[in-house]
Write an enzyme that holds these catalytic residues in place. Structure first.
Site, PDB file in Angstrom:
ATOM      1  N   ASN A 118     -44.409  -8.574  20.353  1.00  0.00           N
ATOM      2  CA  ASN A 118     -43.507  -8.741  19.957  1.00  0.00           C
ATOM      3  C   ASN A 118     -42.610  -9.200  21.448  1.00  0.00           C
ATOM      4  O   ASN A 118     -42.919  -9.539  22.111  1.00  0.00           O
ATOM      5  CB  ASN A 118     -42.723  -7.215  19.293  1.00  0.00           C
ATOM      6  CG  ASN A 118     -43.631  -6.874  18.076  1.00  0.00           C
ATOM      7  OD1 ASN A 118     -43.866  -7.981  17.472  1.00  0.00           O
ATOM      8  ND2 ASN A 118     -44.308  -5.923  18.222  1.00  0.00           N
ATOM      9  N   CYS A 127     -48.292 -11.241  12.225  1.00  0.00           N
ATOM     10  CA  CYS A 127     -46.763 -11.234  12.501  1.00  0.00           C
ATOM     11  C   CYS A 127     -46.885 -12.679  11.037  1.00  0.00           C
ATOM     12  O   CYS A 127     -48.030 -13.316  10.994  1.00  0.00           O
ATOM     13  CB  CYS A 127     -46.664 -12.291  12.754  1.00  0.00           C
ATOM     14  SG  CYS A 127     -44.800 -13.298  12.779  1.00  0.00           S
ATOM     15  N   GLY A 128     -46.385 -12.572   9.456  1.00  0.00           N
ATOM     16  CA  GLY A 128     -47.185 -13.729   8.991  1.00  0.00           C
ATOM     17  C   GLY A 128     -46.347 -15.251   9.009  1.00  0.00           C
ATOM     18  O   GLY A 128     -47.041 -15.995   8.957  1.00  0.00           O
ATOM     19  N   ASN A 228     -40.265  -2.201  10.442  1.00  0.00           N
ATOM     20  CA  ASN A 228     -38.939  -3.480   9.984  1.00  0.00           C
ATOM     21  C   ASN A 228     -38.834  -3.094   8.429  1.00  0.00           C
ATOM     22  O   ASN A 228     -38.940  -1.635   7.436  1.00  0.00           O
ATOM     23  CB  ASN A 228     -40.655  -4.385   9.929  1.00  0.00           C
ATOM     24  CG  ASN A 228     -40.964  -5.007  11.231  1.00  0.00           C
ATOM     25  OD1 ASN A 228     -40.715  -5.798  11.498  1.00  0.00           O
ATOM     26  ND2 ASN A 228     -42.204  -4.332  10.742  1.00  0.00           N
ATOM     27  N   GLU A 246     -36.133  -6.980  11.968  1.00  0.00           N
ATOM     28  CA  GLU A 246     -37.513  -6.869  12.881  1.00  0.00           C
ATOM     29  C   GLU A 246     -37.746  -5.870  14.205  1.00  0.00           C
ATOM     30  O   GLU A 246     -37.154  -5.758  15.170  1.00  0.00           O
ATOM     31  CB  GLU A 246     -38.021  -7.731  13.115  1.00  0.00           C
ATOM     32  CG  GLU A 246     -38.472  -9.305  12.041  1.00  0.00           C
ATOM     33  CD  GLU A 246     -39.413 -10.258  12.096  1.00  0.00           C
ATOM     34  OE1 GLU A 246     -40.851  -9.939  13.076  1.00  0.00           O
ATOM     35  OE2 GLU A 246     -39.293 -11.485  12.184  1.00  0.00           O
ATOM     36  N   ARG A 247     -39.028  -5.125  13.896  1.00  0.00           N
ATOM     37  CA  ARG A 247     -39.005  -3.964  14.777  1.00  0.00           C
ATOM     38  C   ARG A 247     -40.043  -4.733  15.780  1.00  0.00           C
ATOM     39  O   ARG A 247     -40.847  -6.016  15.651  1.00  0.00           O
ATOM     40  CB  ARG A 247     -40.289  -3.408  14.715  1.00  0.00           C
ATOM     41  CG  ARG A 247     -40.617  -1.816  15.328  1.00  0.00           C
ATOM     42  CD  ARG A 247     -42.241  -0.898  14.995  1.00  0.00           C
ATOM     43  NE  ARG A 247     -43.113  -2.040  13.906  1.00  0.00           N
ATOM     44  CZ  ARG A 247     -44.514  -1.698  14.535  1.00  0.00           C
ATOM     45  NH1 ARG A 247     -44.858  -0.060  13.872  1.00  0.00           N
ATOM     46  NH2 ARG A 247     -45.104  -2.575  13.549  1.00  0.00           N
ATOM     47  N   CYS A 256     -39.434 -13.423   7.889  1.00  0.00           N
ATOM     48  CA  CYS A 256     -39.871 -12.070   8.794  1.00  0.00           C
ATOM     49  C   CYS A 256     -41.261 -12.612   6.508  1.00  0.00           C
ATOM     50  O   CYS A 256     -41.225 -12.362   5.621  1.00  0.00           O
ATOM     51  CB  CYS A 256     -39.697 -10.911   8.814  1.00  0.00           C
ATOM     52  SG  CYS A 256     -40.922  -9.894   8.465  1.00  0.00           S
ATOM     53  N   THR A 258     -44.410 -11.430   6.402  1.00  0.00           N
ATOM     54  CA  THR A 258     -44.796  -9.331   6.220  1.00  0.00           C
ATOM     55  C   THR A 258     -43.919  -9.370   5.232  1.00  0.00           C
ATOM     56  O   THR A 258     -43.976  -8.429   4.109  1.00  0.00           O
ATOM     57  CB  THR A 258     -45.214  -8.483   7.436  1.00  0.00           C
ATOM     58  OG1 THR A 258     -44.548  -8.931   8.625  1.00  0.00           O
ATOM     59  CG2 THR A 258     -47.073  -9.636   7.927  1.00  0.00           C
TER      60      THR A 258
END
Length: 322
Positions: A118, A127-128, A228, A246-247, A256, A258
């Site tokens: 991150n 992470c998608g 998230n 986002e976390r 994002c 995911t």
């Protein structure tokens, strides 16, 4: 310009002219020297004919629907992604700037291995959008075939290169299955590789994503590991608009992957039971999610996230500066 007294294809190479594959070969030479001498800087001084107290690390900047990442070929083992270093590299004022950092590692059983960090330097499970960029990066390095097989912290993934031309591509990413969904008053929670909270709204543009998102993300009573946070607005059958806090970035991001996957699954689960293909519009662009669902259950399989990926630029940083 520094010329390397190393011949890979019949002549000396300069650091300004080597291509990516030649650079990887040179990196392997450096890595082998490090294994022998214990200090890579000793070899660099000898080979380059100059005093080098820190190595220069090549990096690549990729983005998918506005989600941007620093990507590093870590197969030589020379880059150590410590938490403070990753945070500095992702800092938009003091570093390169990114929502996260990924390294590509060797894998015994698959084409390669993805490790995600991150923007705050903490390790991330998945992470998608990052994974789609990772797959295009592997394509640019000549790794794997049309379908890439790689593992991440959350498990094994496949990524099909639907289209690739020069710096850009469209990637279809296989996500992990979902088998459990929690819900409360007006919210749902699931894990699509990382934890996601989903809440529907009729006025997406008016949502205080940063303020509300931060509060929910740190609600450890409900979400002990943090989460998230996604706010979704239904725009029609199979159509969703979404914004995400986002976390790990600790802010709203332009996309994002995911989170888009989570929003699509929850829309099917709670509202549109017959729809299994969705178009999700995010501030940074458009993503598509499809899946199979066993009616009356919380089981979702064959989940696919499709969207754009692009190499923005590449460069070099000095390791002792981060």
């Amino acid at each position: 310009m520094v010329t390397l007294p190393v011949s890979l294809h019949g002549g000396p190479l300069s650091v300004d002219t080597v291509n990516d594959r030649q650079y990887a070969q040179i990196s392997v030479i450096f890595f082998k020297a490090e294994r022998v001498s214990g200090k890579i800087t000793i070899f660099a001084e000898s080979a380059l004919g100059c005093k080098c107290y820190a190595m220069k690390q090549r990096f690549y900047k990729y983005e998918g629907a506005g989600n941007d990442f620093v990507v590093i070929d870590g197969r030589t083992g020379g880059f150590i992604p410590g938490r403070e270093r990753v945070a500095f590299l992702c800092d938009r004022r003091r570093g390169i700037g990114a929502d996260g950092l990924m390294t590509l590692q060797r894998s015994v059983e698959m084409d390669c291995s993805m490790r995600y960090y991150n923007a705050d330097g903490s390790p991330g499970e998945m992470c998608g959008n990052g994974a789609r960029c990772f797959a295009l990066f592997a394509e640019h390095l000549g790794i794997g075939g049309e379908t890439k097989y790689f593992d991440a912290t959350d498990g094994m993934h496949t990524a099909r290169i639907r289209r690739a031309k020069n710096r850009t591509g469209e990637i279809e990413l296989g996500m992990i299955n979902v088998s459990e969904i929690r819900s409360g008053k007006g919210w749902w929670f699931l894990n699509t590789g990382v934890p996601h909270y989903v809440e529907f709204t009729e006025e997406l543009d008016g949502v205080d994503v940063k303020g509300l998102g931060r509060m929910i993300r740190h609600d450890t009573a409900r979400f002990p590991q943090g989460t998230n946070v996604n706010f979704a607005e239904i725009a029609g059958e199979g159509e969703i608009r979404m914004r995400t806090y986002e976390r790990g970035v600790e802010n709203e991001t332009l996309a994002c992957g995911t989170g888009a996957t989570a929003a699509a699954i929850i829309t099917n689960y709670a509202l549109q039971h017959e729809t299994t293909k969705y178009r999700i519009t995010v501030p940074g662009g458009e993503l598509h999610v499809g899946f199979s669902h066993e009616p009356g259950t919380q089981t979702y399989t064959d989940i696919r996230l499709t969207g754009p990926a692009r190499r923005v630029f590449k460069g070099v940083f000095e390791t002792d500066n981060f």
